[in-house]
Design a protein around this motif. Structure first.
Motif, PDB file in Angstrom:
ATOM      1  N   ARG A 231      14.688  23.823  88.402  1.00 50.13           N
ATOM      2  CA  ARG A 231      15.286  24.984  87.438  1.00 50.13           C
ATOM      3  C   ARG A 231      16.816  25.260  87.906  1.00 50.13           C
ATOM      4  O   ARG A 231      17.582  25.187  86.961  1.00 50.13           O
ATOM      5  CB  ARG A 231      14.549  26.106  87.788  1.00 50.13           C
ATOM      6  CG  ARG A 231      15.020  27.335  86.774  1.00 50.13           C
ATOM      7  CD  ARG A 231      14.169  28.779  87.013  1.00 50.13           C
ATOM      8  NE  ARG A 231      14.447  29.777  86.229  1.00 50.13           N
ATOM      9  CZ  ARG A 231      14.217  29.994  85.020  1.00 50.13           C
ATOM     10  NH1 ARG A 231      13.446  29.207  84.627  1.00 50.13           N
ATOM     11  NH2 ARG A 231      14.815  31.028  84.425  1.00 50.13           N
ATOM     12  N   ARG A 232      17.015  25.197  88.980  1.00 46.51           N
ATOM     13  CA  ARG A 232      18.669  25.589  89.628  1.00 46.51           C
ATOM     14  C   ARG A 232      19.471  24.614  88.963  1.00 46.51           C
ATOM     15  O   ARG A 232      20.546  24.619  88.659  1.00 46.51           O
ATOM     16  CB  ARG A 232      18.694  25.844  91.048  1.00 46.51           C
ATOM     17  CG  ARG A 232      19.872  26.206  91.330  1.00 46.51           C
ATOM     18  CD  ARG A 232      20.134  26.462  92.768  1.00 46.51           C
ATOM     19  NE  ARG A 232      19.831  25.052  93.709  1.00 46.51           N
ATOM     20  CZ  ARG A 232      20.741  24.322  94.219  1.00 46.51           C
ATOM     21  NH1 ARG A 232      21.985  24.668  93.651  1.00 46.51           N
ATOM     22  NH2 ARG A 232      20.648  23.308  94.768  1.00 46.51           N
ATOM     23  N   LEU A 233      18.981  23.171  89.105  1.00 45.11           N
ATOM     24  CA  LEU A 233      19.846  22.190  89.145  1.00 45.11           C
ATOM     25  C   LEU A 233      19.916  21.908  87.549  1.00 45.11           C
ATOM     26  O   LEU A 233      20.967  21.601  87.196  1.00 45.11           O
ATOM     27  CB  LEU A 233      19.604  21.055  89.940  1.00 45.11           C
ATOM     28  CG  LEU A 233      19.696  21.134  91.587  1.00 45.11           C
ATOM     29  CD1 LEU A 233      19.279  20.143  92.305  1.00 45.11           C
ATOM     30  CD2 LEU A 233      21.070  21.302  91.843  1.00 45.11           C
ATOM     31  N   LEU A 234      18.785  21.652  86.870  1.00 49.76           N
ATOM     32  CA  LEU A 234      18.966  21.132  85.545  1.00 49.76           C
ATOM     33  C   LEU A 234      19.002  22.124  84.453  1.00 49.76           C
ATOM     34  O   LEU A 234      19.860  21.804  83.472  1.00 49.76           O
ATOM     35  CB  LEU A 234      17.483  20.633  85.276  1.00 49.76           C
ATOM     36  CG  LEU A 234      17.174  19.281  86.105  1.00 49.76           C
ATOM     37  CD1 LEU A 234      15.708  18.860  85.775  1.00 49.76           C
ATOM     38  CD2 LEU A 234      18.213  18.235  86.146  1.00 49.76           C
ATOM     39  N   LEU A 235      18.773  23.571  84.792  1.00 52.71           N
ATOM     40  CA  LEU A 235      19.190  24.508  83.810  1.00 52.71           C
ATOM     41  C   LEU A 235      20.614  24.728  83.872  1.00 52.71           C
ATOM     42  O   LEU A 235      21.450  25.011  82.997  1.00 52.71           O
ATOM     43  CB  LEU A 235      18.390  25.730  84.252  1.00 52.71           C
ATOM     44  CG  LEU A 235      17.107  25.699  83.486  1.00 52.71           C
ATOM     45  CD1 LEU A 235      16.541  27.013  83.851  1.00 52.71           C
ATOM     46  CD2 LEU A 235      17.052  25.273  82.050  1.00 52.71           C
TER      47      LEU A 235
END
Length: 270
Positions: A231-235
């Motif tokens: 979530r942190r990286l892709l969003l």
């Protein structure tokens, strides 16, 4: 333009590739139907294709000298399999097998590497994805070594549930044992405890998730760690793509619902 709003064709990593780069990739993407158990690449073979699953789940599996196997990582509609080719490795030390049959986009690995080496937004996106994938691999190693089998099975079922978007999972207890690298008897015992608690229902070749929240309570912290990292990286990458790539109307080129990371990346936060 490829339609990522249709669940059958949705790959969330492709959905956040900037429009101009996706237009370059699109002619090279071929939608294939993969069957469960299909071997896409064996250990030591040259990586010829990368795969972007849509409804399939593909596993990176290590085969030991004694014939034992264990899943290193699994990739569903949140990502791509075959990324070592981007790092300069022509081969992979593990096997690439289809864990759950379905659809995936296949692309020539060298074409994808060529686009990656342009050092544009795709390059940054893939580096973020690889970081998230490494987190999954590391967490799997930690989980298999330190966590109780009930926690391992619960986490495995949750990740599969996220990717397949269905309560009924066409998986066997033997498959789970093979992927986790444990004895089938251990998985049978763990699944029985989860069924007795009313969290899942078992029948031959199928496991149905009845109480997802209860299953999350039984899972280890590895589940949340992996989800939060994706979530942190892709969003973060998706937000950046939306900011820098838009149509004349000011809208992002992809529909936000098409990058439904809520199912995989957000998990219980969705």
């Amino acid at each position: 333009m490829l339609d990522f709003t249709n669940d059958q064709f949705a790959n969330h990593l492709l959905a956040v590739v900037p429009k101009h780069e996706l237009a370059t990739l699109a002619p090279h993407l071929k939608l294939l139907q993969l069957r469960s158990g299909q071997l896409l690449s064996d250990s030591g073979e040259t990586v010829k294709h990368v795969y972007f699953p849509t409804t399939a789940i593909v596993s990176m599996v290590f085969l030991m000298a004694d014939g034992a196997t264990a899943e290193v990582a699994a990739v569903g509609n949140e990502g791509v399999i075959g990324v070592p080719v981007l790092m300069g490795g022509a081969t992979m030390p593990n096997r690439i097998e289809v864990r759950s049959g379905g659809y995936a986009y296949a692309m020539n690995a060298q074409v994808f590497k060529r686009e990656f080496e342009q050092h544009g937004p795709l390059h940054k996106l893939m580096l973020l994805y690889i970081q998230a994938l490494l987190t999954q691999i590391a967490q799997n190693a930690l989980c298999n070594r330190h966590h109780h089998i009930v926690k391992q099975v619960s986490t495995w079922l949750l990740l599969t549930h996220d990717r397949l978007k269905a309560d009924e999972l066409a998986v066997t207890q033997q498959l789970i044992a093979t992927m986790l690298g444990v004895r089938r008897e251990g998985v049978t015992g763990a699944a029985g405890k989860l069924q007795d608690a009313g969290l899942i229902s078992l029948r031959r070749g199928h496991i149905t998730v009845l109480d997802r929240e209860g299953l999350e309570e039984r899972a280890c912290e590895c589940y949340g760690i992996v989800k939060r990292e994706f979530r942190r990286l892709l969003l973060a990458s998706a937000t950046e793509a939306e900011d820098c790539t838009s149509t004349s109307s000011g809208r992002p080129f992809y529909r936000r619902e098409s990058m439904d990371l809520a199912r995989f990346a957000a998990g219980a936060e969705a």
